[in-house]
Design a protein around this motif. Structure first.
Motif, PDB file in Angstrom:
ATOM      1  N   LEU A 199       6.412   6.182  21.063  1.00  0.00           N
ATOM      2  CA  LEU A 199       5.497   5.168  20.549  1.00  0.00           C
ATOM      3  C   LEU A 199       5.528   3.931  21.439  1.00  0.00           C
ATOM      4  CD1 LEU A 199       3.472   5.136  18.254  1.00  0.00           C
ATOM      5  CD2 LEU A 199       5.165   3.945  16.858  1.00  0.00           C
ATOM      6  N   ALA A 200       6.676   3.632  22.038  1.00  0.00           N
ATOM      7  CA  ALA A 200       6.752   2.512  22.989  1.00  0.00           C
ATOM      8  C   ALA A 200       5.870   2.774  24.209  1.00  0.00           C
ATOM      9  CB  ALA A 200       8.205   2.282  23.413  1.00  0.00           C
ATOM     10  N   ASP A 201       5.793   4.016  24.663  1.00  0.00           N
ATOM     11  CA  ASP A 201       4.896   4.366  25.773  1.00  0.00           C
ATOM     12  C   ASP A 201       3.442   4.121  25.378  1.00  0.00           C
ATOM     13  OD1 ASP A 201       7.103   5.310  27.290  1.00  0.00           O
ATOM     14  OD2 ASP A 201       6.850   7.360  26.513  1.00  0.00           O
ATOM     15  N   VAL A 202       3.088   4.534  24.181  1.00  0.00           N
ATOM     16  CA  VAL A 202       1.726   4.344  23.680  1.00  0.00           C
ATOM     17  C   VAL A 202       1.404   2.853  23.584  1.00  0.00           C
ATOM     18  CG1 VAL A 202       0.173   4.701  21.709  1.00  0.00           C
ATOM     19  CG2 VAL A 202       1.743   6.530  22.424  1.00  0.00           C
ATOM     20  N   GLU A 203       2.338   2.094  23.050  1.00  0.00           N
ATOM     21  CA  GLU A 203       2.132   0.644  22.921  1.00  0.00           C
ATOM     22  C   GLU A 203       1.906   0.006  24.289  1.00  0.00           C
ATOM     23  OE1 GLU A 203       4.140  -3.414  21.069  1.00  0.00           O
ATOM     24  OE2 GLU A 203       5.237  -1.519  20.911  1.00  0.00           O
ATOM     25  N   ALA A 204       2.683   0.383  25.276  1.00  0.00           N
ATOM     26  CA  ALA A 204       2.532  -0.192  26.622  1.00  0.00           C
ATOM     27  C   ALA A 204       1.143   0.089  27.175  1.00  0.00           C
ATOM     28  CB  ALA A 204       3.607   0.357  27.554  1.00  0.00           C
ATOM     29  N   ILE A 219      -4.517  -2.229  28.217  1.00  0.00           N
ATOM     30  CA  ILE A 219      -5.964  -2.310  27.978  1.00  0.00           C
ATOM     31  C   ILE A 219      -6.314  -3.659  27.365  1.00  0.00           C
ATOM     32  CG2 ILE A 219      -7.899  -1.356  26.663  1.00  0.00           C
ATOM     33  CD1 ILE A 219      -6.440   1.397  26.919  1.00  0.00           C
ATOM     34  N   ALA A 220      -5.535  -4.096  26.386  1.00  0.00           N
ATOM     35  CA  ALA A 220      -5.796  -5.383  25.738  1.00  0.00           C
ATOM     36  C   ALA A 220      -5.739  -6.515  26.743  1.00  0.00           C
ATOM     37  CB  ALA A 220      -4.784  -5.623  24.614  1.00  0.00           C
ATOM     38  N   GLU A 221      -4.748  -6.500  27.597  1.00  0.00           N
ATOM     39  CA  GLU A 221      -4.619  -7.549  28.614  1.00  0.00           C
ATOM     40  C   GLU A 221      -5.811  -7.527  29.566  1.00  0.00           C
ATOM     41  OE1 GLU A 221      -1.659  -8.321  32.294  1.00  0.00           O
ATOM     42  OE2 GLU A 221      -0.683  -8.097  30.336  1.00  0.00           O
ATOM     43  N   ARG A 222      -6.163  -6.342  30.011  1.00  0.00           N
ATOM     44  CA  ARG A 222      -7.294  -6.193  30.937  1.00  0.00           C
ATOM     45  C   ARG A 222      -8.603  -6.676  30.313  1.00  0.00           C
ATOM     46  NH1 ARG A 222      -8.166  -0.430  31.505  1.00  0.00           N
ATOM     47  NH2 ARG A 222      -9.785  -0.686  29.935  1.00  0.00           N
ATOM     48  N   GLU A 223      -8.779  -6.382  29.022  1.00  0.00           N
ATOM     49  CA  GLU A 223     -10.043  -6.689  28.341  1.00  0.00           C
ATOM     50  C   GLU A 223     -10.044  -8.055  27.655  1.00  0.00           C
ATOM     51  OE1 GLU A 223     -12.692  -4.904  28.782  1.00  0.00           O
ATOM     52  OE2 GLU A 223     -11.661  -3.310  29.843  1.00  0.00           O
ATOM     53  N   GLY A 224      -8.905  -8.734  27.624  1.00  0.00           N
ATOM     54  CA  GLY A 224      -8.854 -10.096  27.104  1.00  0.00           C
ATOM     55  C   GLY A 224      -8.824 -10.221  25.593  1.00  0.00           C
ATOM     56  N   GLU A 283      -6.090  -9.889  21.944  1.00  0.00           N
ATOM     57  CA  GLU A 283      -4.732  -9.763  21.423  1.00  0.00           C
ATOM     58  C   GLU A 283      -4.561  -8.370  20.830  1.00  0.00           C
ATOM     59  OE1 GLU A 283      -2.230 -12.050  21.532  1.00  0.00           O
ATOM     60  OE2 GLU A 283      -3.569 -13.346  22.681  1.00  0.00           O
ATOM     61  N   LEU A 284      -3.338  -7.877  20.857  1.00  0.00           N
ATOM     62  CA  LEU A 284      -3.039  -6.576  20.282  1.00  0.00           C
ATOM     63  C   LEU A 284      -1.842  -6.708  19.359  1.00  0.00           C
ATOM     64  CD1 LEU A 284      -3.889  -3.437  20.751  1.00  0.00           C
ATOM     65  CD2 LEU A 284      -1.630  -3.340  21.807  1.00  0.00           C
ATOM     66  N   VAL A 285      -1.996  -6.200  18.144  1.00  0.00           N
ATOM     67  CA  VAL A 285      -0.896  -6.092  17.190  1.00  0.00           C
ATOM     68  C   VAL A 285      -0.621  -4.602  17.056  1.00  0.00           C
ATOM     69  CG1 VAL A 285      -0.178  -6.448  14.801  1.00  0.00           C
ATOM     70  CG2 VAL A 285      -1.542  -8.197  15.973  1.00  0.00           C
ATOM     71  N   PHE A 286       0.598  -4.194  17.346  1.00  0.00           N
ATOM     72  CA  PHE A 286       0.965  -2.779  17.344  1.00  0.00           C
ATOM     73  C   PHE A 286       2.119  -2.594  16.369  1.00  0.00           C
ATOM     74  CE2 PHE A 286       2.665   1.206  18.772  1.00  0.00           C
ATOM     75  CZ  PHE A 286       1.612   1.880  19.374  1.00  0.00           C
ATOM     76  N   ARG A 287       1.922  -1.745  15.346  1.00  0.00           N
ATOM     77  CA  ARG A 287       2.937  -1.588  14.303  1.00  0.00           C
ATOM     78  C   ARG A 287       3.053  -0.132  13.851  1.00  0.00           C
ATOM     79  NH1 ARG A 287       0.776  -6.627  10.682  1.00  0.00           N
ATOM     80  NH2 ARG A 287       1.627  -8.304  11.964  1.00  0.00           N
ATOM     81  N   GLN A 288       4.217   0.173  13.270  1.00  0.00           N
ATOM     82  CA  GLN A 288       4.465   1.484  12.677  1.00  0.00           C
ATOM     83  C   GLN A 288       5.230   1.289  11.389  1.00  0.00           C
ATOM     84  OE1 GLN A 288       7.625   3.247  12.178  1.00  0.00           O
ATOM     85  NE2 GLN A 288       6.500   4.936  11.263  1.00  0.00           N
TER      86      GLN A 288
END
Length: 148
Positions: A28-33, A38-43, A45-50
């Motif tokens: 899941l850490a790989d997926v989050e990275a 993509i979020a950084e490239r597209e400008g 924020e990303l909230v990633f949770r499980q």
């Protein structure tokens, strides 16, 4: 700045360890990275949770309902969690449901209920069977919708 939530349901904390022949070896850490890139490239924020807890997932979806969008792998919630479904119906932005495995194909060899996610009617779209690349496609789709 818009925010996209990537929410993951039960047992996905063990991604990469649990049934790698079905779910692969990426964690899941790989997926989050990948999603963060993509979020950084597209400008945005990303909230990633499980979570393994239904009530926590409902709280997060309610928090996200007025955000830029939601990418959700409901995992085991897919088949019986009406509270998660009801929360998703309140989302104002796009909702993309992601499944790492092809839940429809798995129903041929496993229990038939695996093919029938009750979440799909609340989703803008569904991605299933493309492995963890499905997350990247979903986040990219939401990014495009944010820019439109």
């Amino acid at each position: 700045m818009p925010t996209v939530y990537v929410l993951n349901g039960p047992n996905l904390n063990l991604l990469g360890q649990r049934e790698p022949e079905i779910y692969g070896r990426d964690t899941l850490a790989d997926v989050e990275a990948r999603c963060r890139a993509i979020a950084e490239r597209e400008g945005f924020e990303l909230v990633f949770r499980q979570t393994n807890n239904e009530h926590e997932m409902v709280d997060w979806i309610q928090e996200a309902r007025q955000s830029g969008g939601v990418v959700i792998n409901p995992a085991g919630f897919s088949y019986n969690s009406v509270p998660v479904l009801d929360a998703l119906k309140m989302c104002e932005g796009p909702v993309v449901e992601v499944h790492i495995s092809n839940i429809h194909k798995r129903a041929e060899t496993e229990a038939r209920w695996r093919a029938e996610s009750i979440m799909s009617p609340a989703a803008t779209g569904v991605i299933a069977g493309l492995g963890v690349a499905g997350y990247e496609l979903a986040v990219d789709y939401v990014a495009r919708r944010l820019k439109a």
